[in-house]
Design a protein around this motif. Sequence first.
Motif, PDB file in Angstrom:
ATOM      1  N   HIS A  42       0.821  -1.208   0.000  1.00  0.00           N
ATOM      2  CA  HIS A  42       0.000   0.000   0.000  1.00  0.00           C
ATOM      3  C   HIS A  42       0.852   1.255   0.000  1.00  0.00           C
ATOM      4  O   HIS A  42       1.884   1.323   0.662  1.00  0.00           O
ATOM      5  CB  HIS A  42      -0.872   0.055   1.264  1.00  0.00           C
ATOM      6  N   LEU A  44      -0.327   4.864   1.047  1.00  0.00           N
ATOM      7  CA  LEU A  44      -1.447   5.646   1.556  1.00  0.00           C
ATOM      8  C   LEU A  44      -1.053   7.071   1.919  1.00  0.00           C
ATOM      9  O   LEU A  44      -1.883   7.836   2.405  1.00  0.00           O
ATOM     10  CB  LEU A  44      -2.075   4.942   2.764  1.00  0.00           C
ATOM     11  N   GLU A  45       0.213   7.405   1.718  1.00  0.00           N
ATOM     12  CA  GLU A  45       0.662   8.781   1.914  1.00  0.00           C
ATOM     13  C   GLU A  45       1.857   9.033   1.004  1.00  0.00           C
ATOM     14  O   GLU A  45       2.525   8.093   0.561  1.00  0.00           O
ATOM     15  CB  GLU A  45       1.019   9.065   3.368  1.00  0.00           C
ATOM     16  N   SER A  76       2.130   5.170   6.811  1.00  0.00           N
ATOM     17  CA  SER A  76       0.961   4.621   6.119  1.00  0.00           C
ATOM     18  C   SER A  76       1.348   3.940   4.804  1.00  0.00           C
ATOM     19  O   SER A  76       0.485   3.644   3.989  1.00  0.00           O
ATOM     20  CB  SER A  76      -0.075   5.721   5.867  1.00  0.00           C
ATOM     21  N   TYR A 100      -1.817   6.318  13.427  1.00  0.00           N
ATOM     22  CA  TYR A 100      -1.809   5.758  12.074  1.00  0.00           C
ATOM     23  C   TYR A 100      -2.837   4.637  11.975  1.00  0.00           C
ATOM     24  O   TYR A 100      -2.522   3.466  12.010  1.00  0.00           O
ATOM     25  CB  TYR A 100      -0.414   5.248  11.716  1.00  0.00           C
ATOM     26  N   GLN A 101      -4.077   4.988  11.847  1.00  0.00           N
ATOM     27  CA  GLN A 101      -5.153   4.010  11.848  1.00  0.00           C
ATOM     28  C   GLN A 101      -5.474   3.466  10.463  1.00  0.00           C
ATOM     29  O   GLN A 101      -6.365   2.642  10.324  1.00  0.00           O
ATOM     30  CB  GLN A 101      -6.412   4.621  12.464  1.00  0.00           C
ATOM     31  N   ASP A 102      -4.749   3.905   9.423  1.00  0.00           N
ATOM     32  CA  ASP A 102      -5.015   3.418   8.073  1.00  0.00           C
ATOM     33  C   ASP A 102      -4.608   1.961   7.894  1.00  0.00           C
ATOM     34  O   ASP A 102      -5.149   1.273   7.038  1.00  0.00           O
ATOM     35  CB  ASP A 102      -4.274   4.269   7.033  1.00  0.00           C
TER      36      ASP A 102
END
Length: 140
Positions: A42, A44-45, A76, A100-102
């Motif tokens: 992933h 995500l940032e 992330s 960092y909940q992603d």
Amino acid sequence: WYRERCAEATARNGRRATGLAFFHVPLPEYAEAFRTAPLAGHRLENECPPRDNAGMFRALAEGGEVIGVFVGHDHSNDYVAERDGIALAYGRYSGGYGEYQDLVSGVRMIRLREGERGFETWVRLANGRERHRIVFPKRQ
């Protein structure tokens, strides 16, 4: 410095070594590698490399010793991408329940095999599941 140490090690051992490199901050080449050769994981940032490119990736690619670079910093991201024969990988956010909940907390695993120029890597999540297993370089 890096080039000098590699040359010394090659002269001392009579052959080029194979290695992995570990940094906290990603090299500037990470973003391009993800856009052009993503392998798994992933993004995500955005990557947050240093403003100035000091040429570390170029030195690694020219030297030929390092086949994988592993970083953190951008919590992330957990992807692996390839550039110039080097796997550029992020670790995995491993801090439990925080800001960092992603991503589910986990760890990047790396398996080396004696006598082989390569490695296997995957993410193992805190819940025991595994994700994004790859072998690098891809076996023929």
